[in-house]
Design a protein around this motif. Structure first.
Motif, short mmCIF file in Angstrom:
data_model
loop_
_atom_site.label_atom_id
_atom_site.label_comp_id
_atom_site.label_asym_id
_atom_site.label_seq_id
_atom_site.Cartn_x
_atom_site.Cartn_y
_atom_site.Cartn_z
N LEU A 83 0.88 -1.17 0.00
CA LEU A 83 0.00 0.00 0.00
C LEU A 83 0.91 1.21 0.00
O LEU A 83 1.64 1.45 0.97
N LEU A 84 0.91 1.96 -1.07
CA LEU A 84 1.85 3.08 -1.22
C LEU A 84 1.14 4.42 -1.15
O LEU A 84 -0.01 4.55 -1.55
N TYR A 85 1.86 5.41 -0.65
CA TYR A 85 1.39 6.79 -0.61
C TYR A 85 2.25 7.59 -1.57
O TYR A 85 3.48 7.45 -1.58
N VAL A 86 1.61 8.40 -2.41
CA VAL A 86 2.34 9.33 -3.26
C VAL A 86 1.84 10.74 -2.96
O VAL A 86 0.64 10.96 -2.83
N ASP A 87 2.77 11.65 -2.83
CA ASP A 87 2.42 13.03 -2.54
C ASP A 87 2.00 13.71 -3.84
O ASP A 87 2.72 13.63 -4.84
N THR A 88 0.85 14.35 -3.82
CA THR A 88 0.34 15.06 -4.99
C THR A 88 -0.25 16.39 -4.54
O THR A 88 -0.56 16.57 -3.37
N GLU A 89 -0.41 17.28 -5.47
CA GLU A 89 -0.94 18.60 -5.16
C GLU A 89 -2.45 18.55 -4.95
O GLU A 89 -3.17 17.98 -5.78
N PRO A 90 -2.95 19.15 -3.87
CA PRO A 90 -4.39 19.10 -3.59
C PRO A 90 -5.25 19.79 -4.64
O PRO A 90 -6.37 19.34 -4.90
N GLU A 91 -4.75 20.82 -5.27
CA GLU A 91 -5.57 21.52 -6.27
C GLU A 91 -5.73 20.70 -7.55
O GLU A 91 -6.54 21.03 -8.41
N TRP A 92 -4.99 19.59 -7.67
CA TRP A 92 -5.09 18.73 -8.84
C TRP A 92 -5.75 17.39 -8.49
O TRP A 92 -5.61 16.40 -9.21
N ALA A 93 -6.49 17.32 -7.41
CA ALA A 93 -7.05 16.05 -6.92
C ALA A 93 -8.16 15.49 -7.81
O ALA A 93 -8.30 14.28 -7.90
N ASP A 94 -8.94 16.33 -8.43
CA ASP A 94 -10.06 15.84 -9.25
C ASP A 94 -9.52 15.14 -10.50
O ASP A 94 -8.51 15.56 -11.08
N THR A 95 -10.18 14.10 -10.93
CA THR A 95 -9.66 13.19 -11.95
C THR A 95 -9.16 13.89 -13.21
O THR A 95 -8.03 13.66 -13.63
N ALA A 96 -9.96 14.72 -13.83
CA ALA A 96 -9.57 15.35 -15.09
C ALA A 96 -8.31 16.20 -14.93
O ALA A 96 -7.38 16.13 -15.74
N THR A 97 -8.27 16.99 -13.87
CA THR A 97 -7.10 17.83 -13.61
C THR A 97 -5.90 16.98 -13.24
O THR A 97 -4.77 17.24 -13.66
N PHE A 98 -6.15 15.93 -12.46
CA PHE A 98 -5.07 15.05 -12.01
C PHE A 98 -4.35 14.42 -13.20
O PHE A 98 -3.13 14.48 -13.31
N VAL A 99 -5.10 13.81 -14.11
CA VAL A 99 -4.46 13.14 -15.25
C VAL A 99 -3.84 14.16 -16.21
O VAL A 99 -2.84 13.85 -16.87
N ALA A 100 -4.38 15.36 -16.28
CA ALA A 100 -3.78 16.39 -17.11
C ALA A 100 -2.38 16.75 -16.60
O ALA A 100 -1.47 17.02 -17.39
N HIS A 101 -2.19 16.74 -15.29
CA HIS A 101 -0.89 17.10 -14.70
C HIS A 101 0.05 15.93 -14.49
O HIS A 101 1.26 16.09 -14.61
N TYR A 102 -0.49 14.78 -14.16
CA TYR A 102 0.37 13.65 -13.81
C TYR A 102 0.46 12.58 -14.90
O TYR A 102 1.23 11.64 -14.76
N GLY A 103 -0.33 12.68 -15.96
CA GLY A 103 -0.22 11.74 -17.07
C GLY A 103 -1.54 11.08 -17.41
O GLY A 103 -2.18 10.47 -16.56
N ALA A 104 -1.92 11.19 -18.69
CA ALA A 104 -3.19 10.64 -19.16
C ALA A 104 -3.26 9.13 -18.99
O ALA A 104 -4.35 8.57 -18.83
N GLU A 105 -2.11 8.45 -18.99
CA GLU A 105 -2.10 6.99 -18.83
C GLU A 105 -2.64 6.55 -17.47
O GLU A 105 -3.10 5.41 -17.31
N LEU A 106 -2.66 7.44 -16.49
CA LEU A 106 -3.16 7.11 -15.15
C LEU A 106 -4.68 6.92 -15.13
O LEU A 106 -5.20 6.27 -14.22
N LEU A 107 -5.38 7.45 -16.11
CA LEU A 107 -6.84 7.30 -16.14
C LEU A 107 -7.23 5.83 -16.19
O LEU A 107 -8.21 5.42 -15.56
N ALA A 108 -6.46 5.01 -16.89
CA ALA A 108 -6.78 3.59 -17.03
C ALA A 108 -6.49 2.78 -15.77
O ALA A 108 -6.96 1.66 -15.64
N THR A 109 -5.74 3.38 -14.83
CA THR A 109 -5.38 2.63 -13.62
C THR A 109 -5.78 3.37 -12.35
O THR A 109 -5.21 3.15 -11.28
N SER A 110 -6.77 4.23 -12.47
CA SER A 110 -7.24 4.95 -11.28
C SER A 110 -8.72 4.67 -11.04
O SER A 110 -9.44 4.30 -11.96
N ALA A 111 -9.12 4.83 -9.79
CA ALA A 111 -10.52 4.58 -9.42
C ALA A 111 -11.00 5.68 -8.49
O ALA A 111 -10.21 6.27 -7.74
N ASN A 112 -12.28 5.93 -8.54
CA ASN A 112 -12.92 6.87 -7.64
C ASN A 112 -13.78 6.11 -6.63
O ASN A 112 -14.34 5.07 -6.95
#
Length: 183
Positions: free
Chosen positions: A41-70
């Motif tokens: 179980l890993l923790y990664v530090d990310t910016e809170p203003e980029w927490a929402d899915t669309a903004t998150f993948v725009a900043h951290y990589g579109a490939e993450l959409l296929a491996t993320s869950a809400n």
């Protein structure tokens, strides 16, 4: 430590980052009893203003959409009784609240739970809800597509930071049920 997903600069076992997690999540990690070792179980530090899915993948990589869950919380109602349940679905999809979720809960009506209720009962932040550390009496409905992922990116309980966990770890959570076509 290298993250199994994305290119995060700051990845560490969640058990080493308990101070970065809200109390219920930190307690669940500390008391982890699943077949998946807690070190996975890993923790990664990310910016809170980029927490929402669309903004998150725009900043951290579109490939993450296929491996993320809400994780969304649903209120199922039947005859004056309300059942709160968590639904963990792929980030690119929506929970089938009025179909699969409602039927699974045996509810006459289902809708997203009020944000204030969810925050008050979980001790987590809106936009960071995670299935790890939820109240023990809540069903946790996990879409089979999420449970089948080798690793999945989910909320940490706060807007800052995410957890990366094996999908099968979510299927081991208290109250968890893997559901086909939840989304």
């Amino acid at each position: 430590m290298r993250s199994p997903l994305g290119t995060f600069d700051d990845a560490a076992p969640a058990s080493d980052r308990l101070a970065d997690l809200p109390t219920p999540v930190a307690d669940a990690v500390r008391d982890w009893r699943g077949d998946v070792p807690v070190e996975q179980l890993l923790y990664v530090d990310t910016e809170p203003e980029w927490a929402d899915t669309a903004t998150f993948v725009a900043h951290y990589g579109a490939e993450l959409l296929a491996t993320s869950a809400n994780c969304v919380v649903v209120a199922g109602k039947r005859g004056g009784e309300t059942t709160l349940a968590a639904c963990v679905v792929p980030s690119a999809a929506r929970a089938d609240v009025n179909g699969a979720v409602r039927r699974r809960l045996g509810a006459r009506k289902a809708s997203f739970a009020p944000v204030d209720t969810v925050i008050g009962l979980t001790g987590m932040e809106h936009g960071g809800i995670t299935p790890i550390g939820l109240p023990a009496d809540w069903p946790v409905l996990v879409d089979s597509a999420v449970a089948d992922l080798p690793y999945v990116l989910i909320g940490s309980g706060r807007r800052r930071g995410k957890l990366i966990v094996p999908g099968k770890a979510l299927a081991e959570l208290p109250g968890a049920v893997v559901v086909e076509a939840l989304a």
